[in-house]
Design a protein around this motif. Structure first.
Motif, PDB file in Angstrom:
ATOM      1  N   TRP A  18       0.829  -1.198   0.000  1.00  0.00           N
ATOM      2  CA  TRP A  18       0.000   0.000   0.000  1.00  0.00           C
ATOM      3  C   TRP A  18       0.869   1.255   0.000  1.00  0.00           C
ATOM      4  N   ILE A  19       1.927   1.247   0.779  1.00  0.00           N
ATOM      5  CA  ILE A  19       2.809   2.410   0.871  1.00  0.00           C
ATOM      6  C   ILE A  19       3.499   2.667  -0.471  1.00  0.00           C
ATOM      7  N   ILE A  20       3.967   1.589  -1.116  1.00  0.00           N
ATOM      8  CA  ILE A  20       4.614   1.742  -2.423  1.00  0.00           C
ATOM      9  C   ILE A  20       3.631   2.298  -3.449  1.00  0.00           C
ATOM     10  N   ALA A  21       2.410   1.740  -3.459  1.00  0.00           N
ATOM     11  CA  ALA A  21       1.402   2.201  -4.420  1.00  0.00           C
ATOM     12  C   ALA A  21       1.031   3.657  -4.170  1.00  0.00           C
ATOM     13  N   LEU A  26       1.174   9.238  -5.911  1.00  0.00           N
ATOM     14  CA  LEU A  26       1.378  10.660  -5.623  1.00  0.00           C
ATOM     15  C   LEU A  26       2.492  11.254  -6.479  1.00  0.00           C
ATOM     16  N   SER A  27       3.569  10.490  -6.668  1.00  0.00           N
ATOM     17  CA  SER A  27       4.690  10.981  -7.474  1.00  0.00           C
ATOM     18  C   SER A  27       4.263  11.205  -8.914  1.00  0.00           C
ATOM     19  N   GLU A  28       3.550  10.224  -9.488  1.00  0.00           N
ATOM     20  CA  GLU A  28       3.127  10.356 -10.877  1.00  0.00           C
ATOM     21  C   GLU A  28       2.115  11.489 -11.046  1.00  0.00           C
ATOM     22  N   THR A  29       1.229  11.648 -10.081  1.00  0.00           N
ATOM     23  CA  THR A  29       0.248  12.738 -10.166  1.00  0.00           C
ATOM     24  C   THR A  29       0.932  14.098 -10.112  1.00  0.00           C
ATOM     25  N   THR A  30       1.884  14.238  -9.197  1.00  0.00           N
ATOM     26  CA  THR A  30       2.612  15.509  -9.066  1.00  0.00           C
ATOM     27  C   THR A  30       3.398  15.832 -10.325  1.00  0.00           C
ATOM     28  N   VAL A  31       4.093  14.827 -10.856  1.00  0.00           N
ATOM     29  CA  VAL A  31       4.887  15.049 -12.066  1.00  0.00           C
ATOM     30  C   VAL A  31       3.990  15.350 -13.250  1.00  0.00           C
ATOM     31  N   GLY A  32       2.839  14.672 -13.344  1.00  0.00           N
ATOM     32  CA  GLY A  32       1.917  14.922 -14.449  1.00  0.00           C
ATOM     33  C   GLY A  32       1.375  16.340 -14.435  1.00  0.00           C
ATOM     34  N   LEU A  55       9.239   2.473 -14.300  1.00  0.00           N
ATOM     35  CA  LEU A  55      10.045   1.322 -14.725  1.00  0.00           C
ATOM     36  C   LEU A  55      11.117   0.995 -13.693  1.00  0.00           C
ATOM     37  N   LEU A  56      11.735   2.031 -13.134  1.00  0.00           N
ATOM     38  CA  LEU A  56      12.749   1.817 -12.098  1.00  0.00           C
ATOM     39  C   LEU A  56      12.126   1.190 -10.852  1.00  0.00           C
ATOM     40  N   VAL A  57      10.975   1.719 -10.428  1.00  0.00           N
ATOM     41  CA  VAL A  57      10.292   1.169  -9.260  1.00  0.00           C
ATOM     42  C   VAL A  57       9.891  -0.286  -9.505  1.00  0.00           C
ATOM     43  N   SER A  58       9.409  -0.596 -10.707  1.00  0.00           N
ATOM     44  CA  SER A  58       9.002  -1.956 -11.038  1.00  0.00           C
ATOM     45  C   SER A  58      10.192  -2.914 -10.987  1.00  0.00           C
ATOM     46  N   THR A  59      11.344  -2.462 -11.498  1.00  0.00           N
ATOM     47  CA  THR A  59      12.547  -3.304 -11.471  1.00  0.00           C
ATOM     48  C   THR A  59      12.964  -3.622 -10.040  1.00  0.00           C
ATOM     49  N   VAL A  60      13.014  -2.589  -9.193  1.00  0.00           N
ATOM     50  CA  VAL A  60      13.385  -2.805  -7.791  1.00  0.00           C
ATOM     51  C   VAL A  60      12.358  -3.682  -7.085  1.00  0.00           C
ATOM     52  N   PHE A  62      10.421  -6.072  -8.355  1.00  0.00           N
ATOM     53  CA  PHE A  62      10.537  -7.481  -8.720  1.00  0.00           C
ATOM     54  C   PHE A  62      11.819  -8.105  -8.183  1.00  0.00           C
ATOM     55  N   LEU A  63      12.868  -7.307  -8.038  1.00  0.00           N
ATOM     56  CA  LEU A  63      14.077  -7.823  -7.394  1.00  0.00           C
ATOM     57  C   LEU A  63      13.812  -8.181  -5.938  1.00  0.00           C
ATOM     58  N   ILE A  64      13.098  -7.309  -5.242  1.00  0.00           N
ATOM     59  CA  ILE A  64      12.742  -7.594  -3.852  1.00  0.00           C
ATOM     60  C   ILE A  64      11.804  -8.794  -3.786  1.00  0.00           C
ATOM     61  N   LEU A  65      10.849  -8.853  -4.717  1.00  0.00           N
ATOM     62  CA  LEU A  65       9.905  -9.972  -4.736  1.00  0.00           C
ATOM     63  C   LEU A  65      10.622 -11.290  -4.946  1.00  0.00           C
ATOM     64  N   TRP A  66      11.704 -11.289  -5.712  1.00  0.00           N
ATOM     65  CA  TRP A  66      12.446 -12.518  -5.981  1.00  0.00           C
ATOM     66  C   TRP A  66      13.376 -12.887  -4.823  1.00  0.00           C
ATOM     67  N   GLN A  67      14.004 -11.880  -4.225  1.00  0.00           N
ATOM     68  CA  GLN A  67      14.997 -12.158  -3.202  1.00  0.00           C
ATOM     69  C   GLN A  67      14.423 -12.173  -1.784  1.00  0.00           C
ATOM     70  N   ARG A  68      13.571 -11.213  -1.451  1.00  0.00           N
ATOM     71  CA  ARG A  68      13.066 -11.084  -0.082  1.00  0.00           C
ATOM     72  C   ARG A  68      11.560 -10.816  -0.095  1.00  0.00           C
ATOM     73  N   PRO A  69      10.730 -11.748  -0.525  1.00  0.00           N
ATOM     74  CA  PRO A  69       9.286 -11.475  -0.635  1.00  0.00           C
ATOM     75  C   PRO A  69       8.619 -11.221   0.706  1.00  0.00           C
ATOM     76  N   GLU A  70       9.216 -11.718   1.801  1.00  0.00           N
ATOM     77  CA  GLU A  70       8.571 -11.584   3.101  1.00  0.00           C
ATOM     78  C   GLU A  70       8.502 -10.136   3.588  1.00  0.00           C
ATOM     79  N   VAL A  71       9.399  -9.266   3.076  1.00  0.00           N
ATOM     80  CA  VAL A  71       9.399  -7.882   3.547  1.00  0.00           C
ATOM     81  C   VAL A  71       8.229  -7.082   2.973  1.00  0.00           C
ATOM     82  N   LEU A  72       7.514  -7.631   2.016  1.00  0.00           N
ATOM     83  CA  LEU A  72       6.362  -6.942   1.429  1.00  0.00           C
ATOM     84  C   LEU A  72       5.078  -7.219   2.193  1.00  0.00           C
ATOM     85  N   TYR A  73       5.160  -7.995   3.257  1.00  0.00           N
ATOM     86  CA  TYR A  73       3.979  -8.345   4.042  1.00  0.00           C
ATOM     87  C   TYR A  73       4.016  -7.637   5.391  1.00  0.00           C
TER      88      TYR A  73
END
Length: 260
Positions: A18-21, A26-32, A55-60, A62-73
Motif C-alpha cells: 500500500w505504501i509503495i502504491a 502521488l509521485s506520478e500525479t505531481t509530475v503529471g 520502470l525503475l520502481v518496477s525493477t526494484v 521485482f528484485l525484492i519480490l524474488w529475493q526477499r518477498p517476506e518484507v512486502l507483508y
C-alpha cells in the motif's frame, strides 16, 4: 464501540505494498501536473521522468519480490495458524526442497480451511483426516534421502528433499551443496572430490554434475534426475572419493533424523 468492525469482517492491514502504491501514485500525479503546467525542456524532462520512474520502481520491486518477498507483508498478513518463520521459509526458494516445511504448511492450512469450507465442523473431521493422510502419503513418495555423515563427520546427519519431475541434476546438486555441504567440500567438485552412492546397491553415481558437464562441453548438467537413476524414495550416501566402500553405512541401518 463505533470503531469496531462488523462481525466476520477482517481488519484492514496496511502493508508495504500500500505504501509503495501510494508513493508511486502521488509521485506520478505531481509530475503529471507539473509537466502540464510547464513547457520547453523542463516539460520534456518531466515527461522522461514520468515514464522512467515507474520502470525503475518496477525493477526494484521485482528484485525484492524474488529475493526477499517476506518484507512486502505486514505482520497482520501472515495467517495465525502458521508460524511466521515457517510461512517465510515457504516463500523462499529453498522451501521447495524441505518436506518438513511443506508438510507443516499443508497440515496447518487444511486444519483451518476445510472446517471453514464445510457447514459443520464435526462433519469436517473425517474429511480433514483423510485429506491430511493423502497429502502426507503423496509427500512421502516424493522424498529423497541423502546420508551426509561420511562428509560432515556428524553421526546421523541426513539431508531430505522433495523431488519434482522437472528437477535437474545441477539443481539438485547445487541445493545439496548450498544447504548442507558448503564448508565441507569445494564447489563444482562433484565427481572429483566427492560423489553420491546408492545405499542399496553401493553403486557410485560419478557421471553427474559439473564433471559430466565439463566432459560434454556443457555449462551445467541439465538432465532430469529420473534420467540418471535418481528417483523419489532413493536413499543415497555422500562420500569423499577416498572413502573405501566397506566404510559406507549398511543398507539395514535405521535412518537418522533429517537435518533441516
Amino acid at each position: 464501540m463505533a470503531s469496531e468492525l462488523p462481525p466476520g469482517r477482517p481488519p484492514r492491514v496496511l502493508n508495504p505494498l500500500w505504501i509503495i502504491a501510494l508513493f508511486l501514485g502521488l509521485s506520478e500525479t505531481t509530475v503529471g501536473i507539473a509537466a502540464a503546467e510547464s513547457s520547453g525542456w523542463v516539460q520534456g524532462l518531466l515527461a522522461v521522468f514520468a515514464v522512467s520512474f515507474p520502470l525503475l520502481v518496477s525493477t526494484v520491486f521485482f528484485l525484492i519480490l524474488w529475493q526477499r518477498p517476506e518484507v512486502l507483508y505486514a505482520p497482520g498478513d501472515f495467517p495465525e495458524h502458521v508460524p511466521i518463520n515457517t510461512y517465510v521459509d515457504g516463500m523462499r526458494r529453498r522451501a521447495a526442497h524441505d518436506p518438513d516445511i511443506i508438510q507443516a504448511v499443508v497440515n496447518d492450512t487444511l486444519r483451518v480451511v476445510l472446517p471453514a469450507a464445510l457447514e459443520s465442523p464435526s462433519d469436517a473431521s473425517d474429511v480433514l483426516e483423510e485429506a491430511m493422510a493423502s497429502a502426507e502419503q503423496a509427500l512421502a513418495e516424493r522424498v529423497l534421502t541423502v546420508d551426509i555423515s561420511p562428509i560432515t563427520k556428524a553421526p546421523g546427519d541426513t539431508y531430505r528433499c522433495t523431488v519434482f519431475s522437472t528437477q535437474t541434476v545441477s539443481g539438485f546438486l547445487d541445493a545439496l551443496w548450498a544447504d548442507v555441504l558448503d564448508g565441507f567440500v569445494r564447489p563444482f567438485r562433484y565427481g572429483r572430490d566427492w560423489v553420491l552412492v546408492d545405499r542399496r546397491s553401493k553403486r557410485q553415481l560419478r557421471d553427474l554434475g559439473s564433471d559430466w558437464a565439463w566432459k560434454n562441453a556443457m555449462e551445467s548438467d541439465e538432465r532430469l534426475l529420473s534420467a540418471v537413476g535418481i528417483t523419489p524414495g532413493s536413499h543415497l550416501v555422500a562420500v569423499r572419493l577416498d572413502t573405501p566402500r566397506h566404510h559406507l553405512p549398511h543398507p539395514t541401518e535405521p535412518r537418522a533424523t533429517a537435518r533441516n
